[in-house]
Design a protein around this motif. Structure first.
Motif, PDB file in Angstrom:
ATOM      1  N   ALA A 119       0.765  -1.351   0.171  1.00 54.69           N
ATOM      2  CA  ALA A 119      -0.028   0.041   0.160  1.00 54.69           C
ATOM      3  C   ALA A 119       0.831   1.343   0.071  1.00 54.69           C
ATOM      4  O   ALA A 119       0.547   2.202  -0.505  1.00 54.69           O
ATOM      5  N   ALA A 120       2.039   1.257   0.496  1.00 56.83           N
ATOM      6  CA  ALA A 120       2.812   2.311   0.638  1.00 56.83           C
ATOM      7  C   ALA A 120       3.487   2.348  -0.430  1.00 56.83           C
ATOM      8  O   ALA A 120       3.813   3.565  -1.064  1.00 56.83           O
ATOM      9  N   SER A 121       4.214   1.449  -1.327  1.00 61.79           N
ATOM     10  CA  SER A 121       4.712   1.499  -2.602  1.00 61.79           C
ATOM     11  C   SER A 121       3.884   1.476  -3.839  1.00 61.79           C
ATOM     12  O   SER A 121       4.542   2.225  -4.679  1.00 61.79           O
ATOM     13  N   ASP A 122       2.655   0.836  -3.452  1.00 60.77           N
ATOM     14  CA  ASP A 122       1.947   0.998  -4.988  1.00 60.77           C
ATOM     15  C   ASP A 122       0.356   1.240  -4.609  1.00 60.77           C
ATOM     16  O   ASP A 122      -0.282   0.109  -4.684  1.00 60.77           O
ATOM     17  N   PRO A 123       0.304   2.327  -4.048  1.00 56.22           N
ATOM     18  CA  PRO A 123      -1.321   2.348  -3.517  1.00 56.22           C
ATOM     19  C   PRO A 123      -2.459   2.217  -4.363  1.00 56.22           C
ATOM     20  O   PRO A 123      -3.524   1.706  -3.963  1.00 56.22           O
ATOM     21  N   GLU A 124      -2.102   2.503  -5.773  1.00 50.67           N
ATOM     22  CA  GLU A 124      -3.322   2.338  -6.807  1.00 50.67           C
ATOM     23  C   GLU A 124      -3.621   0.908  -6.668  1.00 50.67           C
ATOM     24  O   GLU A 124      -4.824   0.458  -6.965  1.00 50.67           O
ATOM     25  N   ARG A 125      -2.613   0.056  -6.917  1.00 55.67           N
ATOM     26  CA  ARG A 125      -3.007  -1.414  -6.946  1.00 55.67           C
ATOM     27  C   ARG A 125      -3.661  -1.921  -5.803  1.00 55.67           C
ATOM     28  O   ARG A 125      -4.463  -2.591  -5.806  1.00 55.67           O
ATOM     29  N   VAL A 126      -3.113  -1.443  -4.499  1.00 57.47           N
ATOM     30  CA  VAL A 126      -3.991  -1.785  -3.341  1.00 57.47           C
ATOM     31  C   VAL A 126      -5.282  -1.294  -3.220  1.00 57.47           C
ATOM     32  O   VAL A 126      -6.353  -2.069  -3.010  1.00 57.47           O
ATOM     33  N   GLU A 127      -5.367   0.084  -3.876  1.00 58.46           N
ATOM     34  CA  GLU A 127      -6.968   0.305  -3.836  1.00 58.46           C
ATOM     35  C   GLU A 127      -7.858  -0.362  -4.864  1.00 58.46           C
ATOM     36  O   GLU A 127      -8.761  -0.679  -4.559  1.00 58.46           O
ATOM     37  N   ALA A 128      -7.133  -0.770  -6.205  1.00 55.70           N
ATOM     38  CA  ALA A 128      -7.949  -1.304  -7.025  1.00 55.70           C
ATOM     39  C   ALA A 128      -8.225  -2.897  -6.243  1.00 55.70           C
ATOM     40  O   ALA A 128      -9.375  -3.351  -6.351  1.00 55.70           O
TER      41      ALA A 128
END
Length: 169
Positions: free
Chosen positions: A17-26
């Motif tokens: 979530a810290a490194s790739d927030p868009e991916r975790v949001e998806a």
């Protein structure tokens, strides 16, 4: 593939979530679509841990603050395994029972003592989840005088019946 949840997985999700927030949001939005009530459950849990205010939760879920408070009360009642599993009988006897099954706590304790293990207790009460049986045993530890009195009363009644009807099974 099915994977059991492990602590390392949660830690790595936080890291992701810290490194790739868009991916975790998806991922989360996919999860919310698959399990619509999950976001609400997690939001109420966050209110309980004071990570989110009642008003923020109300806005997030589109419900009144009073509804958030009601759901929070329900969560707190359920958070305690003993409170969730054991209720006081409304009759004059005030016997503690397993909430969803109506089995008196003293009966669970008596069986546990006879059987000598939780495993055998689970076999004896196959329809009752292990957590509820454990809650009954915890309740008994917290209320030993109450449970002892009920077991003694029952044992006395059995002894009287055996004396009165020695040939009955």
């Amino acid at each position: 593939m099915w994977a059991n949840i492990e602590e390392w997985q949660l830690c790595q999700l936080v890291r992701l979530a810290a490194s790739d927030p868009e991916r975790v949001e998806a991922m989360l939005n996919t999860l919310w679509r698959s399990y619509p009530s999950l976001l609400g459950d997690l939001a109420i849990m966050a209110v309980d841990k004071e990570q989110v205010s009642v008003d923020e939760c109300s806005d997030m879920l589109g419900i009144r603050p009073e509804m958030v408070e009601e759901r929070l009360k329900k969560l707190r009642r359920q958070a305690s395994p003993v409170a969730m599993a054991v209720v006081q009988d409304d009759s004059q006897n005030h016997v503690a029972r397993l909430a969803d099954y109506g089995i008196a706590v003293w009966e669970v304790v008596r069986e546990f003592r006879k059987l000598g293990s939780v495993e055998r207790l689970i076999e004896t009460f196959p329809a009752v989840p292990e957590g509820q049986l454990a809650a009954a045993l915890r309740y008994a530890q917290s209320n030993p005088a109450e449970i002892e009195s009920l077991i003694e009363n029952y044992e006395s009644m059995l002894a009287r019946r055996r004396e009165e009807y020695p040939f009955a099974s």
